[in-house]
Design an enzyme around this catalytic site. Structure first.
Site, short mmCIF file in Angstrom:
data_model
loop_
_atom_site.label_atom_id
_atom_site.label_comp_id
_atom_site.label_asym_id
_atom_site.label_seq_id
_atom_site.Cartn_x
_atom_site.Cartn_y
_atom_site.Cartn_z
N TYR A 52 0.70 -1.27 0.13
CA TYR A 52 0.12 0.20 0.16
C TYR A 52 1.07 1.09 -0.04
O TYR A 52 1.98 1.68 1.05
CB TYR A 52 -1.06 0.01 1.12
CG TYR A 52 -1.54 -0.90 1.25
CD1 TYR A 52 -2.09 -1.70 0.23
CD2 TYR A 52 -2.87 -1.51 2.09
CE1 TYR A 52 -3.22 -3.35 0.66
CE2 TYR A 52 -3.30 -2.24 2.47
CZ TYR A 52 -4.09 -3.29 1.36
OH TYR A 52 -4.99 -4.01 1.53
N SER A 215 -13.36 -4.28 -0.17
CA SER A 215 -13.87 -3.41 -0.84
C SER A 215 -15.50 -3.51 -0.70
O SER A 215 -15.97 -4.61 -1.35
CB SER A 215 -13.86 -4.26 -2.26
OG SER A 215 -12.17 -3.21 -2.19
N PRO A 216 -16.17 -3.53 0.48
CA PRO A 216 -17.09 -4.04 0.73
C PRO A 216 -18.03 -3.31 0.46
O PRO A 216 -19.88 -3.76 0.57
CB PRO A 216 -17.38 -3.99 1.99
CG PRO A 216 -16.31 -2.85 2.36
CD PRO A 216 -15.19 -3.31 1.64
N GLY A 220 -18.20 -5.37 -9.43
CA GLY A 220 -17.01 -5.85 -10.67
C GLY A 220 -15.59 -5.82 -9.34
O GLY A 220 -15.69 -5.86 -7.91
N PHE A 221 -14.54 -5.62 -9.63
CA PHE A 221 -12.72 -5.91 -9.30
C PHE A 221 -13.15 -4.61 -8.74
O PHE A 221 -12.70 -4.34 -7.53
CB PHE A 221 -11.94 -6.45 -10.06
CG PHE A 221 -10.58 -6.21 -9.36
CD1 PHE A 221 -10.46 -7.03 -8.29
CD2 PHE A 221 -9.34 -6.08 -9.45
CE1 PHE A 221 -9.11 -7.36 -7.43
CE2 PHE A 221 -7.95 -5.90 -9.11
CZ PHE A 221 -7.65 -6.64 -8.22
N GLU A 223 -14.74 -1.69 -10.14
CA GLU A 223 -15.32 -0.90 -11.31
C GLU A 223 -15.50 0.56 -11.03
O GLU A 223 -15.92 1.46 -11.39
CB GLU A 223 -15.82 -1.66 -11.89
CG GLU A 223 -15.20 -2.70 -12.98
CD GLU A 223 -16.52 -3.64 -13.31
OE1 GLU A 223 -18.08 -3.25 -13.93
OE2 GLU A 223 -15.77 -5.32 -13.50
#
Length: 305
Positions: A52, A215-216, A220-221, A223
């Protein structure tokens, strides 16, 4: 904030993990405010990774929280390693080197949790086991887990690694819920979702491995965010309706939907916005009904068999 045990460990953790992937986008004063806002509301579990911000996010966090021994006792730190430029690397040498770098950047002597970030096709589990033993015996890492791994990959590691793998960080949201959908489409000719993960949801539940949804809010991945998106009008209408009932925001309901699942998940937030992190934390106080959970699920376009 409500807490759960992390996997089979005795480590008591908040049900919301604060993801620090985007902390690099904040000024120093804003980063300090963000961290303190989380802490004031009981969100003391911070998720990092050595990639990160190419490591700078960990340094920024340590500055923002003004890391010292007294502060360290009050927080839970998790970081991840194993991703390198153009490759994945679970070699003993890389794991040990990565952890030393993480500890230096976070200005701490130990990690509460270390996750292996993405599956390495060339993994030699005997090397992972050696690395974990050294990290545990030296006191540098107290608990271990994985990220984005399926049941067979976890079992392969666990055959050699003596430490229990307490967490598996997986992509999961209302709109990215194939691990849930595939489990409800067993033996269906035209299944709405193909089982591509080896029933990882049930596997983690059976083996007391805490799932940490990342990513809640994404579809898409990477998007975009489904909240407020014109691509999901029915979903947003339903979420807004239920949010009004509970007198909370749509953000709160999106996280509450994950927390309602009996797998006892620990969603990882990604926002750096003070209002949204507060709304995420409020989800620990909201318990959706079974009907509300299914209404949200179906409004995202998921069809029951």
């Amino acid at each position: 904030m409500r807490t759960i045990k992390l996997g089979t460990s005795t480590l008591e953790v908040p049900v919301i993990a604060v993801g620090c992937m985007r902390i690099k986008s904040l000024s120093k004063p804003d980063a300090e405010r963000f961290v303190q806002t989380a802490l004031e509301q009981g969100a003391n579990f911070f998720d990092h990774a050595d990639i990160y911000g190419a490591g700078t996010c960990e340094e920024i966090f340590a500055d923002a929280i003004q890391m010292n021994d007294a502060v360290r006792e009050k927080i839970i730190l998790q970081s991840k390693c194993g991703i390198r430029k153009g490759m994945f690397d679970f070699s003993k040498e890389h794991i040990l080197e990565s952890v030393d770098g993480i500890l230096k950047r976070l200005r701490t002597d130990y990690l509460d949790v270390l996750l292996l970030h993405r599956p390495d096709a060339l993994v030699e589990p005997e090397e992972v086991a050696e690395a974990f033993d050294l990290l545990e015996s030296s006191g540098k890492v107290r608990h271990f887990g994985v990220s984005n791994q399926n049941p067979m990959q976890i079992q392969l590691l666990q055959k050699y690694v003596k430490q229990p793998l307490v967490a598996n960080q997986l992509q999961l949201s209302i709109t990215n819920s194939t691990m849930i959908t595939s489990g409800m489409n067993v033996n269906m000719e035209n299944a709405a979702a193909v089982n591509r993960d080896g029933s990882v949801l049930d596997f983690c539940r059976l083996n007391d491995i805490t799932i940490q949804p990342w990513s809640p809010f994404q579809y898409g991945f990477f998007e975009g965010v489904f909240l407020g998106s014109d691509k999901f009008p029915e979903l947003n209408q339903k979420i807004d309706e239920i949010a009004a009932k509970y007198e909370v925001s749509s953000t709160t309901i999106a996280i509450a939907w994950l927390l309602r699942h009996p797998a006892r998940m620990q969603p990882v937030t990604g926002t750096m916005n003070l209002e949204r992190i507060t709304d995420c934390i409020k989800a620990s106080e909201v318990h959706l009904t079974r009907q509300e959970w299914y209404e949200i699920y179906r409004s995202a376009g998921n069809v029951l068999p």
